[in-house]
Design an enzyme around this catalytic site. Structure first.
Site, PDB file in Angstrom:
ATOM      1  N   HIS A  53       0.850  -1.189   0.000  1.00  0.00           N
ATOM      2  CA  HIS A  53       0.000   0.000   0.000  1.00  0.00           C
ATOM      3  C   HIS A  53       0.887   1.241   0.000  1.00  0.00           C
ATOM      4  O   HIS A  53       1.983   1.234   0.560  1.00  0.00           O
ATOM      5  CB  HIS A  53      -0.922  -0.019   1.221  1.00  0.00           C
ATOM      6  CG  HIS A  53      -1.779  -1.240   1.268  1.00  0.00           C
ATOM      7  ND1 HIS A  53      -2.944  -1.352   0.548  1.00  0.00           N
ATOM      8  CD2 HIS A  53      -1.615  -2.426   1.906  1.00  0.00           C
ATOM      9  CE1 HIS A  53      -3.477  -2.541   0.755  1.00  0.00           C
ATOM     10  NE2 HIS A  53      -2.683  -3.223   1.572  1.00  0.00           N
ATOM     11  N   ALA A  98      16.884 -17.540   8.921  1.00  0.00           N
ATOM     12  CA  ALA A  98      15.632 -17.404   9.669  1.00  0.00           C
ATOM     13  C   ALA A  98      15.428 -15.966  10.132  1.00  0.00           C
ATOM     14  O   ALA A  98      16.370 -15.291  10.548  1.00  0.00           O
ATOM     15  CB  ALA A  98      15.642 -18.343  10.866  1.00  0.00           C
ATOM     16  N   THR A 103      14.057  -7.237   1.312  1.00  0.00           N
ATOM     17  CA  THR A 103      13.574  -5.975   0.759  1.00  0.00           C
ATOM     18  C   THR A 103      14.207  -5.645  -0.585  1.00  0.00           C
ATOM     19  O   THR A 103      13.767  -4.717  -1.252  1.00  0.00           O
ATOM     20  CB  THR A 103      13.862  -4.810   1.726  1.00  0.00           C
ATOM     21  OG1 THR A 103      15.280  -4.698   1.897  1.00  0.00           O
ATOM     22  CG2 THR A 103      13.197  -5.030   3.078  1.00  0.00           C
ATOM     23  N   LYS A 104      15.252  -6.392  -0.965  1.00  0.00           N
ATOM     24  CA  LYS A 104      15.950  -6.162  -2.236  1.00  0.00           C
ATOM     25  C   LYS A 104      16.259  -7.506  -2.877  1.00  0.00           C
ATOM     26  O   LYS A 104      16.352  -8.533  -2.198  1.00  0.00           O
ATOM     27  CB  LYS A 104      17.247  -5.395  -2.010  1.00  0.00           C
ATOM     28  CG  LYS A 104      17.011  -3.996  -1.497  1.00  0.00           C
ATOM     29  CD  LYS A 104      18.284  -3.194  -1.524  1.00  0.00           C
ATOM     30  CE  LYS A 104      18.103  -1.901  -0.924  1.00  0.00           C
ATOM     31  NZ  LYS A 104      17.832  -0.759  -1.068  1.00  0.00           N
ATOM     32  N   ARG A 121      27.532 -14.060   2.407  1.00  0.00           N
ATOM     33  CA  ARG A 121      28.659 -14.657   1.676  1.00  0.00           C
ATOM     34  C   ARG A 121      28.133 -15.445   0.493  1.00  0.00           C
ATOM     35  O   ARG A 121      26.940 -15.694   0.380  1.00  0.00           O
ATOM     36  CB  ARG A 121      29.470 -15.571   2.581  1.00  0.00           C
ATOM     37  CG  ARG A 121      28.702 -16.794   3.084  1.00  0.00           C
ATOM     38  CD  ARG A 121      29.578 -17.660   3.970  1.00  0.00           C
ATOM     39  NE  ARG A 121      28.894 -18.806   4.490  1.00  0.00           N
ATOM     40  CZ  ARG A 121      28.757 -19.978   3.861  1.00  0.00           C
ATOM     41  NH1 ARG A 121      29.248 -20.161   2.658  1.00  0.00           N
ATOM     42  NH2 ARG A 121      28.139 -20.990   4.444  1.00  0.00           N
TER      43      ARG A 121
END
Length: 145
Positions: A53, A98, A103-104, A121
């Site tokens: 949103h 975990a 986000t990218k 790594r």
């Protein structure tokens, strides 16, 4: 929307490869397409979201929403409690630790962790010798049928 049409919607928007493993409570918010490659594993309580949103309150008041597809490669291991946000692409052979929030985009052949999730790594020679900490892979046991 009735139950049957909801099931059909899921089938049309979640594209799962062969031999997918999903532990309990896998949530796929599939307002648009989610693609998952062969042999990918999901730990418990993973969320894959394609909907979001706007930040601007006036747009949210009007019910605005955006959708962006998520692509997850083959042979990935998505750890417990991972959240994958809309529009993300994850390459092949990726391990996500975990609790990470992706986000990218993540390239192939990496171990990535954190909030926000970042590459820790590359998958390397050590991983071909050890499966967990100091526990060696017994290749002779793997070849027996």
């Amino acid at each position: 929307m009735n139950r049957l049409s909801t099931l059909i919607l899921v089938v049309l928007t979640c594209h799962l490869g062969n031999n997918i493993y999903a532990n309990f409570n896998l949530t796929m918010v599939d307002d648009t397409h989610i693609y998952v490659g062969d042999y990918t594993m999901f730990g418990p309580n993973v969320t894959v979201a394609t909907a979001g949103h706007p930040i601007l309150p006036e747009l949210r008041e009007k019910g605005y929403q955006y959708n962006a597809p998520v692509y997850i490669g083959k042979n990935c291991w998505i750890g417990a409690g991972v959240i994958i946000l809309p529009g993300i692409t994850i390459g092949d052979n990726v391990v996500i630790g975990a609790g990470s929030i992706v986000t990218k985009d993540l390239p192939s052949n990496v171990v990535a962790v954190g909030n926000p999730c970042k590459v820790l790594r590359e998958v390397n020679e050590y991983d071909k010798e050890y499966y967990f900490k100091d526990r060696k892979i017994n290749y002779s046991a793997l070849t027996k049928e």
